[in-house]
Design a protein around this motif. Structure first.
Motif, PDB file in Angstrom:
ATOM      1  N   GLY A 279      -1.788 106.595  72.684  1.00 46.32           N
ATOM      2  CA  GLY A 279      -2.228 107.683  71.824  1.00 46.32           C
ATOM      3  C   GLY A 279      -1.308 108.881  71.889  1.00 46.32           C
ATOM      4  N   GLU A 280      -0.223 108.756  72.630  1.00 47.87           N
ATOM      5  CA  GLU A 280       0.713 109.879  72.778  1.00 47.87           C
ATOM      6  C   GLU A 280       2.093 109.550  72.227  1.00 47.87           C
ATOM      7  OE1 GLU A 280       0.767 111.007  76.856  1.00 47.87           O
ATOM      8  OE2 GLU A 280      -1.364 111.528  76.913  1.00 47.87           O
ATOM      9  N   GLY A 281       2.528 108.308  72.374  1.00 44.67           N
ATOM     10  CA  GLY A 281       3.817 107.913  71.851  1.00 44.67           C
ATOM     11  C   GLY A 281       4.985 108.463  72.640  1.00 44.67           C
ATOM     12  N   LEU A 282       6.150 108.455  72.006  1.00 44.70           N
ATOM     13  CA  LEU A 282       7.360 108.927  72.672  1.00 44.70           C
ATOM     14  C   LEU A 282       7.417 110.447  72.681  1.00 44.70           C
ATOM     15  CD1 LEU A 282       9.928 106.510  70.970  1.00 44.70           C
ATOM     16  CD2 LEU A 282       8.886 106.249  73.222  1.00 44.70           C
ATOM     17  N   PRO A 283       7.869 111.038  73.773  1.00 41.63           N
ATOM     18  CA  PRO A 283       8.034 112.496  73.807  1.00 41.63           C
ATOM     19  C   PRO A 283       9.190 112.911  72.901  1.00 41.63           C
ATOM     20  CG  PRO A 283       8.955 111.519  75.790  1.00 41.63           C
ATOM     21  CD  PRO A 283       8.265 110.401  75.057  1.00 41.63           C
ATOM     22  N   ASP A 284       9.156 114.146  72.417  1.00 40.72           N
ATOM     23  CA  ASP A 284      10.181 114.619  71.505  1.00 40.72           C
ATOM     24  C   ASP A 284      11.584 114.488  72.086  1.00 40.72           C
ATOM     25  OD1 ASP A 284       8.298 115.190  69.628  1.00 40.72           O
ATOM     26  OD2 ASP A 284       8.584 117.362  69.641  1.00 40.72           O
ATOM     27  N   GLU A 285      11.716 114.707  73.374  1.00 38.74           N
ATOM     28  CA  GLU A 285      13.041 114.647  73.992  1.00 38.74           C
ATOM     29  C   GLU A 285      13.621 113.236  74.007  1.00 38.74           C
ATOM     30  OE1 GLU A 285       9.953 115.222  77.360  1.00 38.74           O
ATOM     31  OE2 GLU A 285      10.343 115.976  75.325  1.00 38.74           O
ATOM     32  N   GLN A 286      12.781 112.237  73.716  1.00 34.34           N
ATOM     33  CA  GLN A 286      13.247 110.851  73.664  1.00 34.34           C
ATOM     34  C   GLN A 286      13.409 110.368  72.227  1.00 34.34           C
ATOM     35  OE1 GLN A 286      11.056 108.340  76.413  1.00 34.34           O
ATOM     36  NE2 GLN A 286      11.743 106.463  75.392  1.00 34.34           N
ATOM     37  N   LEU A 287      13.196 111.273  71.266  1.00 32.42           N
ATOM     38  CA  LEU A 287      13.274 110.938  69.850  1.00 32.42           C
ATOM     39  C   LEU A 287      14.481 111.590  69.197  1.00 32.42           C
ATOM     40  CD1 LEU A 287       9.660 111.279  68.358  1.00 32.42           C
ATOM     41  CD2 LEU A 287      11.049 109.207  68.412  1.00 32.42           C
ATOM     42  N   ALA A 288      15.012 110.914  68.193  1.00 30.73           N
ATOM     43  CA  ALA A 288      16.044 111.499  67.341  1.00 30.73           C
ATOM     44  C   ALA A 288      15.924 110.841  65.973  1.00 30.73           C
ATOM     45  CB  ALA A 288      17.435 111.249  67.919  1.00 30.73           C
ATOM     46  N   ILE A 289      16.527 111.444  64.984  1.00 27.82           N
ATOM     47  CA  ILE A 289      16.594 110.809  63.666  1.00 27.82           C
ATOM     48  C   ILE A 289      18.040 110.838  63.192  1.00 27.82           C
ATOM     49  CG2 ILE A 289      14.218 111.250  62.949  1.00 27.82           C
ATOM     50  CD1 ILE A 289      15.177 113.629  61.362  1.00 27.82           C
ATOM     51  N   ILE A 290      18.423 109.763  62.498  1.00 26.88           N
ATOM     52  CA  ILE A 290      19.748 109.699  61.891  1.00 26.88           C
ATOM     53  C   ILE A 290      19.588 109.255  60.438  1.00 26.88           C
ATOM     54  CG2 ILE A 290      21.042 109.291  64.016  1.00 26.88           C
ATOM     55  CD1 ILE A 290      21.065 106.309  63.369  1.00 26.88           C
ATOM     56  N   SER A 291      20.491 109.724  59.603  1.00 25.91           N
ATOM     57  CA  SER A 291      20.455 109.359  58.193  1.00 25.91           C
ATOM     58  C   SER A 291      20.852 107.899  58.019  1.00 25.91           C
ATOM     59  CB  SER A 291      21.415 110.244  57.401  1.00 25.91           C
ATOM     60  OG  SER A 291      21.056 111.604  57.507  1.00 25.91           O
ATOM     61  N   PHE A 292      20.426 107.317  56.913  1.00 23.21           N
ATOM     62  CA  PHE A 292      20.818 105.946  56.609  1.00 23.21           C
ATOM     63  C   PHE A 292      22.334 105.922  56.456  1.00 23.21           C
ATOM     64  CE2 PHE A 292      21.413 102.050  54.222  1.00 23.21           C
ATOM     65  CZ  PHE A 292      20.434 101.213  54.740  1.00 23.21           C
ATOM     66  N   PRO A 293      23.007 104.947  57.078  1.00 22.16           N
ATOM     67  CA  PRO A 293      24.479 104.949  57.095  1.00 22.16           C
ATOM     68  C   PRO A 293      25.113 104.824  55.711  1.00 22.16           C
ATOM     69  CG  PRO A 293      23.580 103.428  58.728  1.00 22.16           C
ATOM     70  CD  PRO A 293      22.447 103.841  57.863  1.00 22.16           C
ATOM     71  N   ALA A 294      26.325 105.321  55.613  1.00 21.04           N
ATOM     72  CA  ALA A 294      27.124 105.160  54.400  1.00 21.04           C
ATOM     73  C   ALA A 294      27.763 103.779  54.405  1.00 21.04           C
ATOM     74  CB  ALA A 294      28.197 106.238  54.330  1.00 21.04           C
ATOM     75  N   VAL A 295      28.212 103.337  53.241  1.00 24.03           N
ATOM     76  CA  VAL A 295      28.942 102.079  53.124  1.00 24.03           C
ATOM     77  C   VAL A 295      30.423 102.415  53.032  1.00 24.03           C
ATOM     78  CG1 VAL A 295      29.346 100.055  51.669  1.00 24.03           C
ATOM     79  CG2 VAL A 295      27.016 100.865  52.045  1.00 24.03           C
ATOM     80  N   ALA A 296      31.234 101.789  53.867  1.00 21.35           N
ATOM     81  CA  ALA A 296      32.652 102.151  53.963  1.00 21.35           C
ATOM     82  C   ALA A 296      33.426 101.904  52.668  1.00 21.35           C
ATOM     83  CB  ALA A 296      33.300 101.385  55.121  1.00 21.35           C
ATOM     84  N   ASP A 297      33.108 100.814  51.974  1.00 23.34           N
ATOM     85  CA  ASP A 297      33.847 100.467  50.752  1.00 23.34           C
ATOM     86  C   ASP A 297      32.854 100.142  49.640  1.00 23.34           C
ATOM     87  OD1 ASP A 297      35.877  99.851  48.998  1.00 23.34           O
ATOM     88  OD2 ASP A 297      36.108  97.785  49.722  1.00 23.34           O
ATOM     89  N   PRO A 298      32.232 101.174  49.066  1.00 19.85           N
ATOM     90  CA  PRO A 298      31.177 100.923  48.073  1.00 19.85           C
ATOM     91  C   PRO A 298      31.728 100.435  46.740  1.00 19.85           C
ATOM     92  CG  PRO A 298      31.644 103.264  48.201  1.00 19.85           C
ATOM     93  CD  PRO A 298      32.445 102.610  49.291  1.00 19.85           C
ATOM     94  N   VAL A 299      30.841  99.858  45.938  1.00 18.57           N
ATOM     95  CA  VAL A 299      31.201  99.425  44.593  1.00 18.57           C
ATOM     96  C   VAL A 299      31.578 100.641  43.748  1.00 18.57           C
ATOM     97  CG1 VAL A 299      30.316  98.365  42.475  1.00 18.57           C
ATOM     98  CG2 VAL A 299      29.733  97.381  44.707  1.00 18.57           C
ATOM     99  N   ALA A 300      30.817 101.715  43.888  1.00 16.65           N
ATOM    100  CA  ALA A 300      31.091 102.966  43.186  1.00 16.65           C
ATOM    101  C   ALA A 300      30.840 104.122  44.151  1.00 16.65           C
ATOM    102  CB  ALA A 300      30.202 103.101  41.953  1.00 16.65           C
ATOM    103  N   GLU A 301      31.613 105.171  44.004  1.00 18.00           N
ATOM    104  CA  GLU A 301      31.472 106.318  44.899  1.00 18.00           C
ATOM    105  C   GLU A 301      30.279 107.184  44.499  1.00 18.00           C
ATOM    106  OE1 GLU A 301      33.263 106.764  47.543  1.00 18.00           O
ATOM    107  OE2 GLU A 301      34.774 105.207  47.183  1.00 18.00           O
ATOM    108  N   GLY A 302      29.860 108.027  45.433  1.00 19.32           N
ATOM    109  CA  GLY A 302      28.864 109.046  45.101  1.00 19.32           C
ATOM    110  C   GLY A 302      27.484 108.832  45.662  1.00 19.32           C
ATOM    111  N   GLY A 303      27.283 107.723  46.369  1.00 18.89           N
ATOM    112  CA  GLY A 303      25.935 107.474  46.880  1.00 18.89           C
ATOM    113  C   GLY A 303      25.760 107.784  48.344  1.00 18.89           C
ATOM    114  N   ASP A 304      26.834 108.246  49.007  1.00 17.45           N
ATOM    115  CA  ASP A 304      26.767 108.425  50.458  1.00 17.45           C
ATOM    116  C   ASP A 304      25.852 109.567  50.886  1.00 17.45           C
ATOM    117  OD1 ASP A 304      28.579 110.159  49.274  1.00 17.45           O
ATOM    118  OD2 ASP A 304      29.872 110.268  51.042  1.00 17.45           O
TER     119      ASP A 304
END
Length: 419
Positions: A279-304
């Motif tokens: 009922g408590e989960g992970l403490p804040d100090e053990q949590l982080a968030i990261i954005s969804f990764p970019a694609v190195a060689d996309p079909v079209a630019e602009g979505g990163d």
């Protein structure tokens, strides 16, 4: 004595009549976290204190049941006055079916000015405003930093899709479950395909496909999205039995330390704690968030720098009680939205209310959305109910290797053509 008894009886009858005449405003919501539900109770009590002739009733339904029951409710006499909405094409379909009310004339310019125009557009169909936004959300990777460190992975270095694939393999080699997911409900899996389509095709790839440009949903970007997703699933990154795991269970599993990553919206911050065994989960100090990764060689630019998430809010039904819009604007005033910001319940959309945010995770999400080149609403909502269901289905099939990326794209295109 007789006169006194008669007067008392008349007073009782009059009181009963007043109670019977009390206006009821019914609000239907997907089951929220306990703190958010407590917030609604406070707002309800405050409004009723100011409007004693009104009875506001909040009703809650679990996520999947809500999605399946709402269409039936809207066609019945039991429809609510206000209901929770993810916006998108679903709002368009509901408006065209006559289920929604045009509230444009009931919203003052002063109230309109408190919302970003883009957020209001999410609840506008052919110039008619049918609801109001509540908050914007972003789908991010939640990180259990203790597990990534145990596996020797630096989560801050995961910037590209290839970085993620390498990190997944490193975690597997270290005996750490890389990712937990609620595959049974399918929509958590659609986040991968949707995000990858944005990264591959650019911010406007979805709207272009809706207009039939570049082969629609069979365009190269959507095919590549499926191929990249299967590069991940080929590594078997998810917990055993992931297709039999619901979203709620996966949420609790992550909070219990059963996996290093969880691709889920910022809204999960409080609910996942409540779903944990402790009922408590992970403490804040053990949590982080990261954005969804970019694609190195996309079909079209602009979505990163595009973000995927919701523009969640409230829609008003066609025969809503007279006081419905007044209550809705009361619920969404800046004072109340600053309250939810301070308490870390969600990130409010009302202008200026985000300044009250104290939660560092929500602060980052607010910054991400503000800096995004485009904010794409969840495809299972944005494309409408029938096409959205297909997106969820193909995402689950891709994850299990049941279809090819080309077949997945073709199925979405077919669903769009025959919607």
């Amino acid at each position: 004595m007789k006169r006194t008894m008669i007067m008392a009886l008349l007073a009782s009858v009059a009181g009963t009549g007043a109670a019977m005449a009390q206006e009821e405003i019914r609000v239907l919501r997907v089951q929220p976290s306990d703190p958010e539900q407590a917030f609604y109770e406070r707002v309800e009590a405050a409004y009723e204190a100011q409007n004693p002739d009104v009875d506001v009733v909040f009703e809650y339904i679990a996520n999947e049941a809500y999605k399946s029951k709402l269409p039936t409710l809207l066609q019945s006499d039991a429809r609510p006055d206000i209901f929770y909405s993810w916006g998108g094409q679903t709002i368009v379909e509901q408006a065209e079916a006559g289920f929604l009310k045009d509230i444009s004339g009931e919203i003052s310019e002063e109230v309109r000015a408190t919302f970003p125009e883009a957020a209001l557009n999410a609840y506008t169909v052919d110039g008619a405003l049918h609801g109001l936004p509540l908050y914007a959300t972003e789908v991010v990777f939640w990180v259990n930093t203790a597990l990534t460190e145990q596996a020797g992975v630096d989560h801050t270095a995961i910037e590209t899709w290839d970085d993620l694939l390498a990190a997944v393999q490193t975690m597997k080699d270290a005996g750490v479950t890389p990712i937990v997911v609620g595959g049974q409900d399918k929509w958590p899996l659609h986040f991968y395909w949707s995000y990858l389509a944005l990264r591959e095709g650019g911010a406007e790839v979805v709207t272009a496909a809706m207009e039939g440009e570049n082969d629609g949903f069979e365009a190269e970007a959507f095919v590549e999205a499926g191929a990249e997703f299967q590069k991940l699933t080929d590594l078997e990154p998810f917990q055993p039995g992931f297709m039999g795991t619901t979203y709620e269970t996966a949420s609790g599993m992550f909070a219990d330390g059963k996996g290093a990553l969880h691709l889920m919206g910022d809204w999960d911050y409080l609910p996942m704690r409540g779903r944990s065994q402790s009922g408590e989960g992970l403490p804040d100090e053990q949590l982080a968030i990261i954005s969804f990764p970019a694609v190195a060689d996309p079909v079209a630019e602009g979505g990163d720098s595009a973000t995927l998430g919701g523009m969640n809010g409230w829609a008003v039904t066609s025969d809503a009680a007279p006081g419905t819009v007044d209550f809705l604007t009361f619920l969404l005033n800046r004072e109340h939205q600053e309250e939810v910001a301070r308490e870390g319940i969600f990130i409010p959309i009302v202008k200026g209310a985000e300044q009250a945010l104290e939660n560092p995770f929500f602060q980052k999400v607010a910054q991400d959305i503000a800096a995004a080149s485009y904010h794409q609403i969840f495809l299972d909502q944005f494309l409408g109910a029938s096409v959205g269901a297909t997106v969820n289905d193909i995402s689950a099939d891709l994850a299990q290797g049941a279809i090819t990326p080309e077949e997945a794209a073709a199925q979405v295109q077919e669903a769009w053509e025959f919607r």
